[in-house]
Enzyme design. Sequence first.
Site, mmCIF file in Angstrom:
data_model
loop_
_atom_site.group_PDB
_atom_site.id
_atom_site.type_symbol
_atom_site.label_atom_id
_atom_site.label_comp_id
_atom_site.label_asym_id
_atom_site.label_seq_id
_atom_site.Cartn_x
_atom_site.Cartn_y
_atom_site.Cartn_z
ATOM 1 N N VAL A 36 36.389 87.378 3.433
ATOM 2 C CA VAL A 36 36.540 87.763 2.035
ATOM 3 C C VAL A 36 36.814 86.501 1.234
ATOM 4 C CG1 VAL A 36 37.775 89.257 0.431
ATOM 5 C CG2 VAL A 36 37.632 89.874 2.846
ATOM 6 N N GLY A 52 36.065 61.453 4.812
ATOM 7 C CA GLY A 52 35.742 61.640 6.214
ATOM 8 C C GLY A 52 36.781 62.441 6.966
ATOM 9 N N PHE A 117 40.174 53.891 7.661
ATOM 10 C CA PHE A 117 40.720 54.715 6.584
ATOM 11 C C PHE A 117 42.192 54.406 6.396
ATOM 12 C CE2 PHE A 117 40.478 58.636 4.001
ATOM 13 C CZ PHE A 117 39.155 58.560 3.609
ATOM 14 N N GLN A 231 51.117 65.617 -2.418
ATOM 15 C CA GLN A 231 50.582 64.259 -2.406
ATOM 16 C C GLN A 231 49.882 63.893 -3.718
ATOM 17 O OE1 GLN A 231 47.159 63.108 0.319
ATOM 18 N NE2 GLN A 231 48.752 61.756 1.081
ATOM 19 N N HIS A 233 47.525 60.970 -5.720
ATOM 20 C CA HIS A 233 46.617 59.845 -5.536
ATOM 21 C C HIS A 233 46.749 58.984 -6.792
ATOM 22 C CE1 HIS A 233 43.019 57.520 -4.857
ATOM 23 N NE2 HIS A 233 42.939 58.026 -3.644
ATOM 24 N N LEU A 243 38.467 61.848 -8.646
ATOM 25 C CA LEU A 243 39.090 60.816 -7.843
ATOM 26 C C LEU A 243 38.274 59.528 -7.867
ATOM 27 C CD1 LEU A 243 41.470 60.860 -5.786
ATOM 28 C CD2 LEU A 243 39.711 61.019 -4.047
ATOM 29 N N GLU A 246 39.880 54.504 -3.353
ATOM 30 C CA GLU A 246 40.622 53.301 -3.079
ATOM 31 C C GLU A 246 39.715 52.078 -2.976
ATOM 32 O OE1 GLU A 246 44.348 54.794 -1.153
ATOM 33 O OE2 GLU A 246 43.274 53.823 0.482
ATOM 34 N N ARG A 286 49.585 54.229 -1.474
ATOM 35 C CA ARG A 286 49.347 55.198 -2.555
ATOM 36 C C ARG A 286 50.617 55.634 -3.274
ATOM 37 N NH1 ARG A 286 45.103 59.713 -0.153
ATOM 38 N NH2 ARG A 286 43.415 58.243 0.254
ATOM 39 N N HIS A 354 46.816 65.700 -5.373
ATOM 40 C CA HIS A 354 45.652 65.679 -4.511
ATOM 41 C C HIS A 354 45.734 66.700 -3.380
ATOM 42 C CE1 HIS A 354 42.118 64.040 -2.758
ATOM 43 N NE2 HIS A 354 42.698 63.517 -1.717
ATOM 44 N N GLU A 378 44.464 74.148 4.465
ATOM 45 C CA GLU A 378 45.454 73.554 3.576
ATOM 46 C C GLU A 378 46.540 74.549 3.182
ATOM 47 O OE1 GLU A 378 43.766 71.228 0.403
ATOM 48 O OE2 GLU A 378 45.700 71.016 -0.606
ATOM 49 N N ARG A 389 50.489 63.424 4.123
ATOM 50 C CA ARG A 389 49.277 63.537 4.936
ATOM 51 C C ARG A 389 48.504 62.224 4.926
ATOM 52 N NH1 ARG A 389 43.410 64.829 3.563
ATOM 53 N NH2 ARG A 389 44.043 64.137 1.499
HETATM 54 C C1 LIG Z 1 38.615 65.456 -4.095
HETATM 55 C C2 LIG Z 1 39.130 65.702 -2.715
HETATM 56 C C3 LIG Z 1 38.760 64.859 -1.677
HETATM 57 C C4 LIG Z 1 39.222 65.091 -0.388
HETATM 58 N N1 LIG Z 1 38.811 64.252 0.604
HETATM 59 C C5 LIG Z 1 39.244 64.471 1.866
HETATM 60 C C6 LIG Z 1 38.821 63.628 2.933
HETATM 61 O O1 LIG Z 1 38.054 62.684 2.723
HETATM 62 N N2 LIG Z 1 39.264 63.876 4.187
HETATM 63 C C7 LIG Z 1 40.097 64.926 4.443
HETATM 64 O O2 LIG Z 1 40.443 65.096 5.607
HETATM 65 N N3 LIG Z 1 40.513 65.757 3.458
HETATM 66 C C8 LIG Z 1 40.107 65.551 2.180
HETATM 67 N N4 LIG Z 1 40.537 66.393 1.181
HETATM 68 C C9 LIG Z 1 41.361 67.561 1.517
HETATM 69 C C10 LIG Z 1 40.526 68.709 2.086
HETATM 70 O O3 LIG Z 1 39.247 68.703 1.506
HETATM 71 C C11 LIG Z 1 41.119 70.086 1.804
HETATM 72 O O4 LIG Z 1 42.420 70.090 2.227
HETATM 73 C C12 LIG Z 1 40.395 71.165 2.577
HETATM 74 O O5 LIG Z 1 39.032 71.134 2.292
HETATM 75 C C13 LIG Z 1 40.909 72.562 2.332
HETATM 76 O O6 LIG Z 1 40.078 73.494 3.011
HETATM 77 P P1 LIG Z 1 40.451 75.012 3.213
HETATM 78 O O7 LIG Z 1 39.426 75.606 4.097
HETATM 79 O O8 LIG Z 1 41.852 75.111 3.626
HETATM 80 O O9 LIG Z 1 40.350 75.631 1.780
HETATM 81 P P2 LIG Z 1 39.175 75.679 0.695
HETATM 82 O O10 LIG Z 1 37.973 74.967 1.120
HETATM 83 O O11 LIG Z 1 39.796 75.317 -0.587
HETATM 84 O O12 LIG Z 1 38.789 77.200 0.682
HETATM 85 C C14 LIG Z 1 39.607 78.191 0.142
HETATM 86 C C15 LIG Z 1 38.889 79.501 0.261
HETATM 87 O O13 LIG Z 1 39.756 80.558 -0.041
HETATM 88 C C16 LIG Z 1 39.157 81.449 -0.932
HETATM 89 N N5 LIG Z 1 40.188 82.095 -1.721
HETATM 90 C C17 LIG Z 1 41.214 81.514 -2.362
HETATM 91 N N6 LIG Z 1 41.952 82.442 -2.980
HETATM 92 C C18 LIG Z 1 41.392 83.652 -2.712
HETATM 93 C C19 LIG Z 1 41.686 84.997 -3.070
HETATM 94 N N7 LIG Z 1 42.714 85.306 -3.842
HETATM 95 N N8 LIG Z 1 40.878 85.966 -2.636
HETATM 96 C C20 LIG Z 1 39.799 85.674 -1.865
HETATM 97 N N9 LIG Z 1 39.486 84.439 -1.487
HETATM 98 C C21 LIG Z 1 40.270 83.430 -1.912
HETATM 99 C C22 LIG Z 1 38.226 80.597 -1.735
HETATM 100 O O14 LIG Z 1 37.197 81.366 -2.259
HETATM 101 C C23 LIG Z 1 37.729 79.630 -0.686
HETATM 102 O O15 LIG Z 1 36.646 80.188 0.002
HETATM 103 C C24 LIG Z 1 40.096 66.158 -0.118
HETATM 104 C C25 LIG Z 1 40.484 66.987 -1.156
HETATM 105 C C26 LIG Z 1 40.026 66.774 -2.451
HETATM 106 C C27 LIG Z 1 40.504 67.641 -3.540
#
Ligand SMILES: Cc1cc2nc3c(=O)[nH]c(=O)nc-3n(C[C@H](O)[C@H](O)[C@H](O)COP(=O)(O)OP(=O)(O)OC[C@H]3O[C@@H](n4cnc5c(N)ncnc54)[C@H](O)[C@@H]3O)c2cc1C
Lengths: 580, 116, 138, 247
Positions: A36, A52, A117, A231, A233, A243, A246, A286, A354, A378, A389
């Site tokens: 969902v 990465g 990194f 965290q 940035h 973003l 770096e 950072r 971030h 996350e 992190r």
């Molecule tokens: C700009 C940026 C760069 C980054 N670069 C890196 C990197 O280089 N390396 C690294 O390791 N990490 C990086 N991160 C961190 C990492 O990308 C995130 O922590 C990670 O992608 C989170 O994934 P997730 O699957 O937990 O959540 P998300 O991918 O955020 O997915 C959340 C999901 O939950 C769903 N959802 C939320 N609320 C509801 C609700 N109420 N009802 C139904 N569905 C809901 C959404 O639809 C979505 O599908 C970066 C983060 C950012 C912002």
Amino acid sequence: MDSSSHDVLLVGGGGAGLRAAIAVAEVNPKLSVAVVSKVYPMRSHTVSAEGGAAGVARPDDSLDEHAYDTISGGDWLCDQDAVEAFVKEAREELLQMEHWGCPWSREPDGRIAVRPFGGMKKERTWFAADKTGFHMLHTLFQTSLKYNAITRYDEWFVTKLLVDDGRVQGVVAIELMSGKIQAITSKAVIVCTGGCGKVFPFTTNANIKNGDGMALAYRAGCPLKDMEFVQYHPTGLPFTGILITEAARAEGGYMLNKDGYRYLQDYDLGKPQPGPVLRTMELGPRDRLSQAFVKENEKGRTIEGPYGPVVHLDLRHLGAKLINTKLPFVRELCLKYQNIDPIKELIPVRPVVHYMMGGVHTNMNGATPIKGLYAAGEVACVSINGANRLGSNSLPELLVFGARAGKSAAAFASDQRPAGSAALTQAMDEQRRLEEQFLRKAGGRERVATIREEMQKAVESGAGIYRTAKTLQESANKLQELQERFPNIALDDHSRTFNTELTSALELSFMLDVATSIVQCALHRKESRGAHQRTDFPGRNDTEYLAHSLVTRKEDGSSQLKYLPVTITRWPPGQRVYGR
Amino acid sequence: MGKRSFVPLFWTLFSVGGVVAAFLIPIHLFLFGLAFPLGWIQPPTYERLLALARLPLVRLYLFVLCSLPLFHWAHRFRYTLYDGLQVKHLNELIILGTYGGAIVGTLVAGYLLWSL
Amino acid sequence: MTEKPVYTEFHPRWYRTRVSTYWWLDRTPYVKFILRELSSIFVAFFVVITLLQIRALGQGPQAYPAFQQRLQAPIMVILNILSLLFVLFHTITWFNLTPKAIVLRVRGRRLPDLLIAAPNYVAWLVVSGVIAWIVTGG
Amino acid sequence: MADKITLEVARYDPERHTEPTFEKYEVPFRKDWVILDALNYIKDRLDGSLSYRWSCRTGICGSCGMMVDGEPKLTCATFLSSYAPGPVRVEALRNFPIVRDLVIEMTDFMVKLKKVKPWIVRENEKPISQGEYLQTPEQLENYKQFSMCINCLLCYAACPVYGLDNLFTGPAAIALAQRYNLDSRDVGARERREILSDHEGIWGCTFVGECTEVCPKHVDPAGAIQQYKVDAAIDWFKSFLLPRGAK
Ligand SMILES: Cc1cc2nc3c(=O)[nH]c(=O)nc-3n(C[C@H](O)[C@H](O)[C@H](O)COP(=O)(O)OP(=O)(O)OC[C@H]3O[C@@H](n4cnc5c(N)ncnc54)[C@H](O)[C@@H]3O)c2cc1C
Ligand code: SF4
Ligand code: F3S
Ligand code: FES
């Protein structure tokens, strides 16, 4: 009221959610899995990650070194057993991604390429050009299409977890397309909703990162862990929060205050040299850079921009050639999304929120204290990130703990009864609440955007880069006020079809809860550790606070705080040394 | 249409016809349609032309020059009718008119060149 | 829609726009597209004229000059000028699209589109020259 | 520079309207604002009932595609200043049913995507413990471009053939099929071709080429489709000549 039923239900279709769904489908193809998600899965925020994913890949590297970097980076607040499992499985999961078709960048001989990194002492960050998260998410999504056991509820917004008899029994969700409110029952639920950057005014996080899952679990009685660790940035674009990597500083960019002065020299970060020098000035860690910004602002030496104070990142002296060859993506971002050309113009930057280290309290298998409720990604706090992190640890975390949560939820669901009738009664109550408080509600005076902006301001001023008891208390009071004002919101939109004003209001209410828990945890942790810096308690205090904060919601809506000891296996707490 | 669809065949004929048309037709059009009739260039005599056209290799060349571009036209024109005029319901009729036309044209070309 | 939408009390009408019959006049690229497609009519026209010419050729030394006369009529000249323009448009678009369908790689790098299109033009000039030379009698 | 600009936004609420109408909004005119910022301004301050999709604001999630002055655009990557002095027209993506205001119905694409099997197909899987499948940078380069698709559907909005006949598989789905066909780790090309080479699959494309023009990620779906046609045609002749055991 309509309802449907599955064995395992995923809330969230990002990296963690999809990985978990595939894990369930693979360990027990007989189980029915539902994903969902409030946006189409490939829109999830995992798509934005660039840099990465870390996993030991080379003979000169070892699991122990990856573990040590992670633990010291996290200022010893990581659970070391979890970190050990993480580093071992990270490599396997990244290989699994390769087998599923992820277009990892390669060495000339065809092996996976790795890059260095921040905070990692060895080269172990796997990447797919500068779009790692994008490629991982699309690979996972497209692979998930192959499993017929996975049912998707795309653009369904979860508003409540159904918990009865100490066991989770499903969720209530709104189908955005039609406005239908429905119960989706299940034997196990895995929350994978990602972070909550939007609690703050300036963030790299997408519009959909509102801490929904944290609030859902919290309201269902599940504790949140280490919420004070947020965290920052140091170089994000103001307003959009885009973003600026770096690398811009590594190539020799300067940080300038309003007088064009390289202000970092005033903050014990070395003396300015014309070219970049490792671990000095602009190449300091950072958190220190973010902190220097705050100090500079206090001295009145930042530039007042249309969206608050900024400093400048100056790349002009690097010249068009270097910028175009080494930093093309930085230039592209500035040009495409901010209308600024870094070859000729100064880039306004400021620290931006971030990543959220804290989240739903889980064990190493993603299980929360509530039976049948799991969390990964996350949104969860397993805890491998501790107080800070390391870059590129989050993507592998999604995979490792997504898969683990999926497997244990599958095992749990295999011998459970279907949801009882009490769950459906609860769902009915929730439907009534949504109708009365939002859809059919007339009157009200507060705008969603106003409360949201006031909340963001309050959280930043109180629980920003530096915190004190006084600012935190002010934030807490403000949040309390906003919680009281929230029921008085006015909605322009009473339509059922794709009512995004309704979802913004629900997200706001989630964020208010999350913000409150961040502020509460920060208020109680009277020390400075990692991302949590208290000016009134500047040192780290291991005797009292080598422990996770756990915040639980009480019946009356107020919160209760407890501490849980950190698991230490082989690496006793030491000093976190950067710079000199 | 199932596996034994003939679309790939017609598409190939369309493509090859497109290549032939692109490479060969402009110069032919220029010479026989403009330069000779308008007297810009002295046209070859009847005898020479006939002798030329009777060479086996030239017969084959002329056959290709006439047939393949017709298939090119047939395919393109068919889709132009579909998309430009939105007359998909006349599908069978259009297919008959276009590909049928190209086949007839090819037969005519074969007959003419054979009996030259 | 491949999957029939299920209309329930919650699924009100979706609004569907109909593509206008004259959609190809909406945007310049579409106009260009339809002109390119229409060039095929002139291709066919050329073939028909050529077949008539071959027939005239076969009918003997009396019939042929009569045919040639007909080509001098203003309407034929105008039609032929138009045909030539359209066919040239076809040639250009066709050559420029080749790089899309054929990916050539030299040492792993994809050749730039221009490098693939350019030989087409060169070959075209050569072939045209040869044909002209043969026809006009060298 | 004027400090205000007018947006004409298409509004449609299926519960109340029979067809979309335009509503005018005045928003501040800023150099660093994109169309999406203007929409957010409207939603936050002028009219909370405006509905549209967005998330990342950096052109990677693919949610925010709309028609801006008649052209399909990612609204988070399209500056207001390109349309000064205005007014600017913002509508839902063309060629899709409109659900509400600027929101389209995209199930059709999702169904098609799944149909082309966008995942690695392999005869034998080697265990993870044996490490990665080797793939040289050149082999990666073969399909890389087609893997950049963010599913924003701008190409579908630009393709008249799709607008005329929704049965056409369409640019992005074919590009993604080709992405896997060209991957050195995949052997599923044949299965995919059987799905795609029927009339509505690929032959419907008359190479209008606009899909490639509007693609914000330079995926070049038009090229993918052409290459696919060539491959499918070669395959057809092969299977015609060797009806059995043909590869
Ligand atoms: C700009 C940026 C760069 C980054 N670069 C890196 C990197 O280089 N390396 C690294 O390791 N990490 C990086 N991160 C961190 C990492 O990308 C995130 O922590 C990670 O992608 C989170 O994934 P997730 O699957 O937990 O959540 P998300 O991918 O955020 O997915 C959340 C999901 O939950 C769903 N959802 C939320 N609320 C509801 C609700 N109420 N009802 C139904 N569905 C809901 C959404 O639809 C979505 O599908 C970066 C983060 C950012 C912002
Ligand atoms: S091919 Fe390009 S335009 Fe089409 S969906 Fe993919 S990214 Fe968007
Ligand atoms: S615009 Fe459409 S017709 Fe083909 S080349 Fe692109 S899919
Ligand atoms: S908001 Fe994500 S692509 Fe525009």
